[in-house]
Design a protein around this motif. Structure first.
Motif, PDB file in Angstrom:
ATOM      1  N   SER A 107       0.748  -0.994  -0.187  1.00  0.00           N
ATOM      2  CA  SER A 107       0.026   0.119  -0.070  1.00  0.00           C
ATOM      3  C   SER A 107       0.915   1.274   0.039  1.00  0.00           C
ATOM      4  O   SER A 107       0.308   2.313  -0.338  1.00  0.00           O
ATOM      5  CB  SER A 107      -0.936   0.040   1.242  1.00  0.00           C
ATOM      6  OG  SER A 107      -1.756  -1.132   0.931  1.00  0.00           O
ATOM      7  N   THR A 110       1.820   2.957  -5.280  1.00  0.00           N
ATOM      8  CA  THR A 110       0.638   3.016  -6.240  1.00  0.00           C
ATOM      9  C   THR A 110       0.532   1.587  -6.620  1.00  0.00           C
ATOM     10  O   THR A 110       1.379   1.150  -7.544  1.00  0.00           O
ATOM     11  CB  THR A 110       0.880   4.164  -7.205  1.00  0.00           C
ATOM     12  OG1 THR A 110       0.818   5.546  -6.545  1.00  0.00           O
ATOM     13  CG2 THR A 110      -0.569   4.121  -8.127  1.00  0.00           C
ATOM     14  N   LEU A 198      -4.893   8.475   2.749  1.00  0.00           N
ATOM     15  CA  LEU A 198      -4.136   7.684   1.644  1.00  0.00           C
ATOM     16  C   LEU A 198      -4.565   7.846   0.397  1.00  0.00           C
ATOM     17  O   LEU A 198      -3.826   8.160  -0.653  1.00  0.00           O
ATOM     18  CB  LEU A 198      -4.292   6.221   1.913  1.00  0.00           C
ATOM     19  CG  LEU A 198      -3.162   5.427   1.110  1.00  0.00           C
ATOM     20  CD1 LEU A 198      -1.780   5.785   1.383  1.00  0.00           C
ATOM     21  CD2 LEU A 198      -3.251   3.918   1.660  1.00  0.00           C
ATOM     22  N   ALA A 199      -6.159   8.146  -0.123  1.00  0.00           N
ATOM     23  CA  ALA A 199      -6.420   8.554  -1.264  1.00  0.00           C
ATOM     24  C   ALA A 199      -5.939   9.981  -1.755  1.00  0.00           C
ATOM     25  O   ALA A 199      -5.620  10.245  -2.796  1.00  0.00           O
ATOM     26  CB  ALA A 199      -7.954   8.583  -1.127  1.00  0.00           C
ATOM     27  N   ASN A 202      -2.126   9.677  -2.570  1.00  0.00           N
ATOM     28  CA  ASN A 202      -1.919   8.918  -3.878  1.00  0.00           C
ATOM     29  C   ASN A 202      -2.152   9.956  -5.096  1.00  0.00           C
ATOM     30  O   ASN A 202      -1.461   9.980  -6.113  1.00  0.00           O
ATOM     31  CB  ASN A 202      -2.825   7.791  -4.046  1.00  0.00           C
ATOM     32  CG  ASN A 202      -2.401   6.556  -3.230  1.00  0.00           C
ATOM     33  OD1 ASN A 202      -1.066   6.356  -2.922  1.00  0.00           O
ATOM     34  ND2 ASN A 202      -3.461   5.628  -2.733  1.00  0.00           N
ATOM     35  N   GLU A 203      -3.277  10.846  -4.940  1.00  0.00           N
ATOM     36  CA  GLU A 203      -3.615  11.728  -5.736  1.00  0.00           C
ATOM     37  C   GLU A 203      -2.518  12.807  -5.945  1.00  0.00           C
ATOM     38  O   GLU A 203      -1.934  13.223  -7.185  1.00  0.00           O
ATOM     39  CB  GLU A 203      -4.756  12.694  -5.434  1.00  0.00           C
ATOM     40  CG  GLU A 203      -5.439  13.389  -6.676  1.00  0.00           C
ATOM     41  CD  GLU A 203      -4.751  14.862  -6.638  1.00  0.00           C
ATOM     42  OE1 GLU A 203      -4.261  15.513  -7.656  1.00  0.00           O
ATOM     43  OE2 GLU A 203      -4.414  15.344  -5.387  1.00  0.00           O
ATOM     44  N   ALA A 205       0.624  12.404  -4.978  1.00  0.00           N
ATOM     45  CA  ALA A 205       2.064  11.698  -5.631  1.00  0.00           C
ATOM     46  C   ALA A 205       2.017  11.422  -7.100  1.00  0.00           C
ATOM     47  O   ALA A 205       2.858  11.010  -7.512  1.00  0.00           O
ATOM     48  CB  ALA A 205       2.078  10.185  -4.798  1.00  0.00           C
ATOM     49  N   ALA A 206       0.751  11.356  -7.720  1.00  0.00           N
ATOM     50  CA  ALA A 206       0.848  11.169  -9.062  1.00  0.00           C
ATOM     51  C   ALA A 206       0.891  12.286  -9.925  1.00  0.00           C
ATOM     52  O   ALA A 206       0.993  12.259 -11.232  1.00  0.00           O
ATOM     53  CB  ALA A 206      -0.790  10.539  -9.412  1.00  0.00           C
ATOM     54  N   LEU A 215       6.323  11.616  -1.246  1.00  0.00           N
ATOM     55  CA  LEU A 215       6.460   9.965  -1.519  1.00  0.00           C
ATOM     56  C   LEU A 215       6.704   9.518   0.126  1.00  0.00           C
ATOM     57  O   LEU A 215       6.059   8.351   0.616  1.00  0.00           O
ATOM     58  CB  LEU A 215       7.441   9.625  -2.333  1.00  0.00           C
ATOM     59  CG  LEU A 215       7.437  10.075  -3.718  1.00  0.00           C
ATOM     60  CD1 LEU A 215       8.564   9.639  -4.685  1.00  0.00           C
ATOM     61  CD2 LEU A 215       5.831   9.703  -4.250  1.00  0.00           C
ATOM     62  N   ARG A 218       3.249   9.743   2.156  1.00  0.00           N
ATOM     63  CA  ARG A 218       2.563   8.787   1.696  1.00  0.00           C
ATOM     64  C   ARG A 218       2.818   7.245   2.336  1.00  0.00           C
ATOM     65  O   ARG A 218       2.218   6.603   2.676  1.00  0.00           O
ATOM     66  CB  ARG A 218       2.533   8.574   0.046  1.00  0.00           C
ATOM     67  CG  ARG A 218       1.399   7.622  -0.243  1.00  0.00           C
ATOM     68  CD  ARG A 218       1.398   7.487  -1.755  1.00  0.00           C
ATOM     69  NE  ARG A 218       2.423   6.872  -2.550  1.00  0.00           N
ATOM     70  CZ  ARG A 218       2.529   6.716  -3.650  1.00  0.00           C
ATOM     71  NH1 ARG A 218       1.582   6.896  -4.390  1.00  0.00           N
ATOM     72  NH2 ARG A 218       3.685   6.212  -4.110  1.00  0.00           N
ATOM     73  N   GLU A 219       4.332   7.090   2.247  1.00  0.00           N
ATOM     74  CA  GLU A 219       4.772   5.524   2.709  1.00  0.00           C
ATOM     75  C   GLU A 219       4.394   5.623   4.056  1.00  0.00           C
ATOM     76  O   GLU A 219       4.157   4.488   4.777  1.00  0.00           O
ATOM     77  CB  GLU A 219       6.019   5.616   2.067  1.00  0.00           C
ATOM     78  CG  GLU A 219       6.234   5.279   0.716  1.00  0.00           C
ATOM     79  CD  GLU A 219       7.728   4.848   0.499  1.00  0.00           C
ATOM     80  OE1 GLU A 219       8.580   4.575   1.577  1.00  0.00           O
ATOM     81  OE2 GLU A 219       8.202   4.787  -0.645  1.00  0.00           O
ATOM     82  N   ALA A 222       0.837   4.996   4.729  1.00  0.00           N
ATOM     83  CA  ALA A 222       0.324   3.537   4.348  1.00  0.00           C
ATOM     84  C   ALA A 222       0.812   2.512   5.316  1.00  0.00           C
ATOM     85  O   ALA A 222      -0.035   1.559   5.636  1.00  0.00           O
ATOM     86  CB  ALA A 222       1.016   3.219   2.931  1.00  0.00           C
TER      87      ALA A 222
END
Length: 224
Positions: A107, A110, A198-199, A202-203, A205-206, A215, A218-219, A222
Motif C-alpha cells: 500500500s 501506487t 491515503l487517497a 496517492n492523488e 503523488a501522481a 512520497l 505517503r509511505e 500507508a
C-alpha cells in the motif's frame, strides 16, 4: 534489469505471458520454481532470486495476499531486500481485491490497476521503474560515435542553462503546495482518517515532479 515475478498459482498462464513480454523488452526475468532443477529445494533459490533482482512485479489477487500464501513469503523477502518499495516493487492488481487487504508494504506504493491488457500496461509501468535496456544500448552506440554524444550532452546542458527563472519559480511553488497538502493529509492519517488520507496522498503523488517528501509522507501513512 533483473525482474522477479511473484504470482499465485491460479495466475500461471498470465504470469507466463508477462514473463515473455518482459524478456522481449530486454530484461532478465526470474520466473519461479519452473527455473529450478528437478528435486532442488526452492526456498533458497527463490530467496537468492529476489536478492539478485533489481525489481519485483507482484500480481495482486485475493489468493496472493491471503494469509499463509507463498507470495507473501516472497514479499517478506523483498522487504528485507528493499526497506522502501518505491521504485523497486510494482504491485499489479489482476483480480479485483479490496485495497485494505493489501499488506502495508504494498500500500506504500501506487497499485497498478490495468484498464486494458494487463501485460502491456505492466511492461509499460515496469519501464518507468528502471532504465530501458534497449535505450541503454542505443546510448552506448552514440557514445562510440564520439562527436554525436558530445553534441547531445552539450544540447542537454544548454537546455538546462536556458530554463527561465519563472519556470523554476513555478515548479518550486507547485512542489511547496504539494508538500503542504501532503502534510495536511498525513495529519488526517494520524488522526484516524486513513483511507481518505491515503487517497489524497496517492492523488498528490501522481502529479509530475512530485517532491520526495510527498512520497515519504505517503509511505508513512500507508504503514500507519
Amino acid at each position: 534489469m533483473k525482474v522477479f515475478l511473484s504470482y499465485p498459482s491460479g495466475q500461471r498462464a498470465l504470469a507466463e505471458r508477462l514473463a515473455l513480454a518482459i524478456e522481449a523488452e530486454g530484461h532478465d526475468v526470474f520466473f519461479d520454481r519452473a527455473q529450478l532443477d528437478p528435486g532442488e529445494s526452492f526456498h533458497q533459490p527463490l530467496r537468492d532470486g529476489i536478492d539478485q533482482s533489481d525489481a519485483m512485479v507482484f500480481l495482486v489477487t485475493p489468493e496472493s495476499v491471503a494469509g499463509g500464501s507463498y507470495t507473501l513469503t516472497e514479499l517478506a523477502q523483498a522487504r528485507q531486500r528493499w526497506r522502501r518499495p518505491g521504485g523497486r516493487v510494482l504491485p499489479v492488481m489482476v483480480t479485483p481485491t479490496p485495497i485494505d487487504r493489501l499488506p502495508a508494504y504494498l500500500s506504500a506504493v501506487t497499485v497498478l490497476q490495468p484498464q486494458g491488457d494487463p501485460v502491456a500496461e505492466t511492461v509499460a509501468a515496469l519501464a518507468r521503474l528502471g532504465p530501458d535496456p534497449r535505450r541503454q544500448r542505443r546510448r552506448m552506440a552514440l557514445l562510440a560515435v564520439g562527436g554525436i554524444a558530445v553534441a547531445a550532452l552539450a544540447g542537454a546542458a544548454s537546455y538546462v542553462a536556458v530554463q527561465t527563472r519563472a519556470e523554476t519559480a513555478a515548479r518550486e511553488a507547485a512542489q511547496a503546495r504539494a508538500i503542504a497538502q501532503a502534510t495536511a493529509a498525513r495529519e488526517l492519517c494520524v488522526s484516524g482518517g486513513h483511507a481518505v488520507a491515503l487517497a489524497q496522498l496517492n492523488e498528490i503523488a501522481a502529479r509530475p515532479q512530485v517532491p520526495d517528501k510527498v512520497l515519504e509522507l505517503r509511505e508513512t501513512c500507508a504503514m500507519t
